[in-house]
Scaffold this active site. Sequence first.
Site, PDB file in Angstrom:
ATOM      1  N   GLY A 169       0.824  -1.202   0.000  1.00  0.00           N
ATOM      2  CA  GLY A 169       0.000   0.000   0.000  1.00  0.00           C
ATOM      3  C   GLY A 169       0.855   1.246   0.000  1.00  0.00           C
ATOM      4  O   GLY A 169       2.081   1.184  -0.002  1.00  0.00           O
ATOM      5  N   GLY A 224       0.778   5.320   1.618  1.00  0.00           N
ATOM      6  CA  GLY A 224       0.060   6.266   2.470  1.00  0.00           C
ATOM      7  C   GLY A 224       0.733   7.614   2.444  1.00  0.00           C
ATOM      8  O   GLY A 224       1.590   7.880   1.602  1.00  0.00           O
ATOM      9  N   PHE A 232       2.871   8.808   4.338  1.00  0.00           N
ATOM     10  CA  PHE A 232       4.264   8.851   4.759  1.00  0.00           C
ATOM     11  C   PHE A 232       5.193   8.051   3.850  1.00  0.00           C
ATOM     12  O   PHE A 232       6.393   8.118   3.978  1.00  0.00           O
ATOM     13  CB  PHE A 232       4.402   8.325   6.177  1.00  0.00           C
ATOM     14  CG  PHE A 232       3.599   9.105   7.174  1.00  0.00           C
ATOM     15  CD1 PHE A 232       3.937  10.412   7.473  1.00  0.00           C
ATOM     16  CD2 PHE A 232       2.504   8.549   7.787  1.00  0.00           C
ATOM     17  CE1 PHE A 232       3.209  11.143   8.383  1.00  0.00           C
ATOM     18  CE2 PHE A 232       1.765   9.263   8.704  1.00  0.00           C
ATOM     19  CZ  PHE A 232       2.116  10.564   9.007  1.00  0.00           C
ATOM     20  N   GLY A 233       4.630   7.239   2.982  1.00  0.00           N
ATOM     21  CA  GLY A 233       5.473   6.447   2.109  1.00  0.00           C
ATOM     22  C   GLY A 233       4.824   5.119   1.768  1.00  0.00           C
ATOM     23  O   GLY A 233       3.695   4.847   2.166  1.00  0.00           O
ATOM     24  N   VAL A 246       4.489   0.901   1.539  1.00  0.00           N
ATOM     25  CA  VAL A 246       4.690  -0.253   2.414  1.00  0.00           C
ATOM     26  C   VAL A 246       4.886  -1.504   1.557  1.00  0.00           C
ATOM     27  O   VAL A 246       4.144  -1.714   0.588  1.00  0.00           O
ATOM     28  CB  VAL A 246       3.477  -0.459   3.343  1.00  0.00           C
ATOM     29  CG1 VAL A 246       3.766  -1.558   4.346  1.00  0.00           C
ATOM     30  CG2 VAL A 246       3.124   0.820   4.050  1.00  0.00           C
ATOM     31  N   LYS A 248       7.972  -0.221   5.839  1.00  0.00           N
ATOM     32  CA  LYS A 248       7.491   1.096   5.390  1.00  0.00           C
ATOM     33  C   LYS A 248       8.689   1.973   5.042  1.00  0.00           C
ATOM     34  O   LYS A 248       9.562   2.206   5.870  1.00  0.00           O
ATOM     35  CB  LYS A 248       6.680   1.734   6.515  1.00  0.00           C
ATOM     36  CG  LYS A 248       6.109   3.059   6.150  1.00  0.00           C
ATOM     37  CD  LYS A 248       4.974   3.439   7.083  1.00  0.00           C
ATOM     38  CE  LYS A 248       3.902   4.160   6.325  1.00  0.00           C
ATOM     39  NZ  LYS A 248       2.568   3.802   6.683  1.00  0.00           N
ATOM     40  N   ASP A 287      -4.649  10.699  12.272  1.00  0.00           N
ATOM     41  CA  ASP A 287      -5.024  10.193  10.949  1.00  0.00           C
ATOM     42  C   ASP A 287      -5.809   8.882  11.073  1.00  0.00           C
ATOM     43  O   ASP A 287      -5.490   7.894  10.430  1.00  0.00           O
ATOM     44  CB  ASP A 287      -3.758  10.003  10.112  1.00  0.00           C
ATOM     45  CG  ASP A 287      -4.073   9.924   8.617  1.00  0.00           C
ATOM     46  OD1 ASP A 287      -5.209  10.252   8.231  1.00  0.00           O
ATOM     47  OD2 ASP A 287      -3.186   9.525   7.843  1.00  0.00           O
TER      48      ASP A 287
END
Length: 835
Positions: free
Chosen positions: A510, A512, A514-515, A517, A531, A628
């Site tokens: 995935g 997100g 922040f970066g 995964v 991640k 979040d």
Amino acid sequence: MASEQYPLLWLLLISIIISIISLPCASLDSISANQTLSGEQLLSSSGGNFVLGFLPIGTNSSQRFYIGIWYNKVSERTPVWLANRAKPVSNPSTSVLQISSQDGNLVLLDQSKSLVWSTNITTTSSTSNSTVAVLLDTGNLVLRDGTNNSSKILWQSFDNPTHTWLPGGKLAFNKVTGKSQQLASWKNSEDPTPGLFSLEIDPDGTSQYIIQWNNSRSYWSSGLWNGQIFNLVPEMTSNYIYNFSYVNNSQENYFIYYVKDENIISRFIMDVSGQIKMLTWVPASGSWILFWSQPRQQCEVFAICGPFGSCNENALPYCNCVKGFRQKFPEDWALSDQSGGCERNTPLQCNTGNNSSANVDQDKFFEMDNVRLPDNPQALQVGSLDECELACLNNCSCTAYSYESGCSLWFGDLLNLQEQYGSGTGGGTLYLRLAASELPTQKSQKNMVVGIVTGVVAACLLCGAIVWVLVWRRRKKALLNASKTMESGLMAFRYSDLQRVTKNFTQKLGEGGFGSVFKGVLPDSTAIAVKKLEGLRQGEKQFRTEVSTIGTIQHVNLVRLRGFCTEGTNRLLVYDYMPNGSLDTLLFSSKTSPKVLNWKTRYQIALGTARGLYYLHEKCRDCIIHCDIKPENILLDDSFVPKVADFGLAKLMGRDFSRVLTTMRGTRGYLAPEWITGVAITAKADVYSYGMMLFEIISGMRNSEQVGEGRGAFFPTRAAGKLIEGDAFSLLDTKLEGDANPEEVTRVCRVACWCIQDDETLRPTMGQVVQILEGVLEVDVPPIPRSLQILSENPPENIIFFSDLSSNPSSQMQTYTSDSSQNKTTSSTSSGNPS
Ligand SMILES: *[C@@H]1O[C@H](CO)[C@@H](O)[C@H](O)[C@H]1NC(C)=O
Ligand SMILES: *[C@@H]1O[C@H](CO)[C@@H](O)[C@H](O)[C@H]1NC(C)=O
Ligand SMILES: *[C@@H]1O[C@H](CO)[C@@H](O)[C@H](O)[C@H]1NC(C)=O
Ligand SMILES: *[C@@H]1O[C@H](CO)[C@@H](O)[C@H](O)[C@H]1NC(C)=O
Ligand SMILES: *[C@@H]1O[C@H](CO)[C@@H](O)[C@H](O)[C@H]1NC(C)=O
Ligand SMILES: *[C@@H]1O[C@H](CO)[C@@H](O)[C@H](O)[C@H]1NC(C)=O
Ligand SMILES: *[C@@H]1O[C@H](CO)[C@@H](O)[C@H](O)[C@H]1NC(C)=O
Ligand SMILES: *[C@@H]1O[C@H](CO)[C@@H](O)[C@H](O)[C@H]1NC(C)=O
Ligand SMILES: *[C@@H]1O[C@H](CO)[C@@H](O)[C@H](O)[C@H]1NC(C)=O
Ligand SMILES: *[C@@H]1O[C@H](CO)[C@@H](O)[C@H](O)[C@H]1NC(C)=O
Ligand SMILES: *[C@@H]1O[C@H](CO)[C@@H](O)[C@H](O)[C@H]1NC(C)=O
Ligand SMILES: *[C@@H]1O[C@H](CO)[C@@H](O)[C@H](O)[C@H]1NC(C)=O
């Protein structure tokens, strides 16, 4: 030698003279006939909110200057208006902004004294040289008659907006001239020249606002003004920091808004992404926070990826070239301008003038499943897929075909293509024409497969022993690594090791805020999720400190951090792998999916998540606000125990939440209203997001997706109404076919509604939520959150329950209206009398 210094002296003298006769200092708020503005001089509005001056924009900033207005109190220089947005000047010190002595217009002249920009009004003789330009505290630059003390405005920047719509400004339709004022996006993130996307009020004279692509193709509408809000923008009611109205008089019609609290800095822009956005400056985080944008999904923006580009809502970046194509102008793509689209790697055989009947490879078709078909198809009456293909092959300008309910052909550029487009929503299969060399033939594919299989078998047979030795060695290595754990029990991984266990970051789980995964498998065959953090500018030491703090936070309902990696610029976090993925995929899976989360599991997920958050908020050493909470961040292990993911990252990544928020898609609905007011964010912001998520657990659908699709009201509003009617059970996901405990459904629904109260003191703590869901605390019927209430007074579908509310208030309602400030949750022993 001396002669070389004289020019310098002269320059100095001249500039001293200039500075004496021009603006003496930055405190002036106006320019009148005998004054000029150049170089670094600034006009400052009387209250100090805005300044005007020469503004450099772009990477080659020393090259391009614009007369601009920007916020004086915002640390990140943010232009709200530009005079010469399409015609920059190169040298501000030789360019001047002044009142023209000929016609009284405010003009910008470059070094050769030629006209770059003008307010361009046709003046009467009385105003010829007595005009004055004043920068107002609202950010409006006005030109008016100076001598006669007249307040009549000859020209104002609010009537000529660029890409920003400030509070108090308007985008009107002029009934006399038949023209509408437009907000036009920048061309790209560093070039303010008008781009392809624009917002205006319908030039056909209706009350709706529309966004258009290239002034020709409308792809979003606000819906008509219904007297209170725009029909298709129900969120307007939760923008409670604004007041607004719609004006319709004999000259013009327009919408106008103000920010109620003048300390809040908020703006509305037409973004390069083709979306309109509301942004609020949050001094605490030193950044602009995005809290509303439309269209909600990036891929709904028409042709955002340009010709032969395809949009994918589930990928970052959203735009990619289709197979066989490459970016036409990569430098524009890098600045978020994909309008140039993509070009072929290999020209089509057909177009090279070669005979299709000759003995060379013909063009081939590449099958793209589940796509939103491109714009502008041409229907062809043929009976079969093969005939359709042949028809396309026989015309050199045919670039694709599809055979859904009939044959469609596309000629020339393919625009507005979207991949991974939900089935059943108009998606289909597209056959894209490519040069044969772009597509390996099936035969060679088969050969390749055979080759690979043979190779693998051979490798296994021949090198079995060696592989075994290697594995054994790697285990030993991993053991060595394990000895490098920190006191928090975290493992420090080497980048190369992570590269290996994730097969060089190939299995993406995935993406997100922040970066990305990736999945990996450790030598001891435990699965991990790795991640890769992006955009982290922290030093190694600080990173280690933060990470070890996160590492100490362990709870059965929180995803466990196993380790990390910091090498060079690489920052990675290693977590336990969660085999059942994230809640959103299970909850919002399509109707056809056989797997439906049953109610019991959903209740356990709601409770487990609450426990995880309770721990974060109140039980660990430093209280952590997640910031979040959304279904994407609730992961499920093999027995569907929920685990909250990504906690602590908001802190780790710095206070700049805008990064998280702006990369969030369709999740703005989870944001608590206090995010936009700029007040301190407390744990109650998480409670709000959790409440929004609870509604989705009940309905099995995204709250945001239930608006404007014939389903009536915003789901939380409907839920609040049903609660008062005593019919929460009817809100249950239809996929469950009524198989749920009605009492539990009601309880979850009540909690959810308490959690999303506008006033954060009304919201329960996570600890109280846990107790309610455990059945230890009773919960009353919540009031309808104020922002939702205004919302529901408008759409016709919802009038019913509100008239019920006012006409026959039941005893239940008295409970909450009498004392809603304290006793939103009363313990079971005292529930009857909230003193
Ligand atoms: C500019 O003109 C105004 C009147 O129009 C006058 O009061 C002022 O002294 C002039 N300033 C300069 C620097 O000449
Ligand atoms: C930036 O300026 C340099 C020279 O000042 C020039 O060589 C370069 O092409 C410019 N880049 C862009 C993107 O304009
Ligand atoms: C000024 O306005 C006239 C028409 O009113 C237009 O023809 C002209 O191009 C404009 N000039 C500038 C510099 O905008
Ligand atoms: C303004 O215009 C009048 C004539 O129209 C002229 O006499 C006067 O000198 C002008 N003033 C300035 C400051 O240019
Ligand atoms: C000043 O304004 C008055 C009315 O507001 C008007 O009658 C008069 O002609 C104006 N004077 C000049 C010089 O424009
Ligand atoms: C202009 O208006 C202000 C107040 O609005 C007044 O103080 C001033 O005397 C007026 N000046 C002239 C020339 O009428
Ligand atoms: C403006 O008002 C008139 C009459 O009240 C109405 O006919 C018209 O539709 C309105 N137009 C808009 C754009 O609201
Ligand atoms: C936009 O429209 C104009 C004509 O109105 C056309 O020449 C231009 O190519 C269009 N731009 C794009 C990117 O399609
Ligand atoms: C909104 O509030 C401002 C100031 O608080 C007020 O001046 C304005 O009239 C209000 N506008 C509307 C449309 O209610
Ligand atoms: C036609 O095809 C042949 C063989 O594939 C190739 O060598 C030749 O360059 C092609 N002709 C043109 C005009 O591209
Ligand atoms: C195409 O091929 C046919 C025979 O296969 C030949 O007669 C014709 O000249 C060719 N045309 C071109 C443009 O190469
Ligand atoms: C190909 O299709 C286009 C669009 O329908 C048409 O204008 C053109 O004449 C066709 N070309 C041939 C060779 O059939």
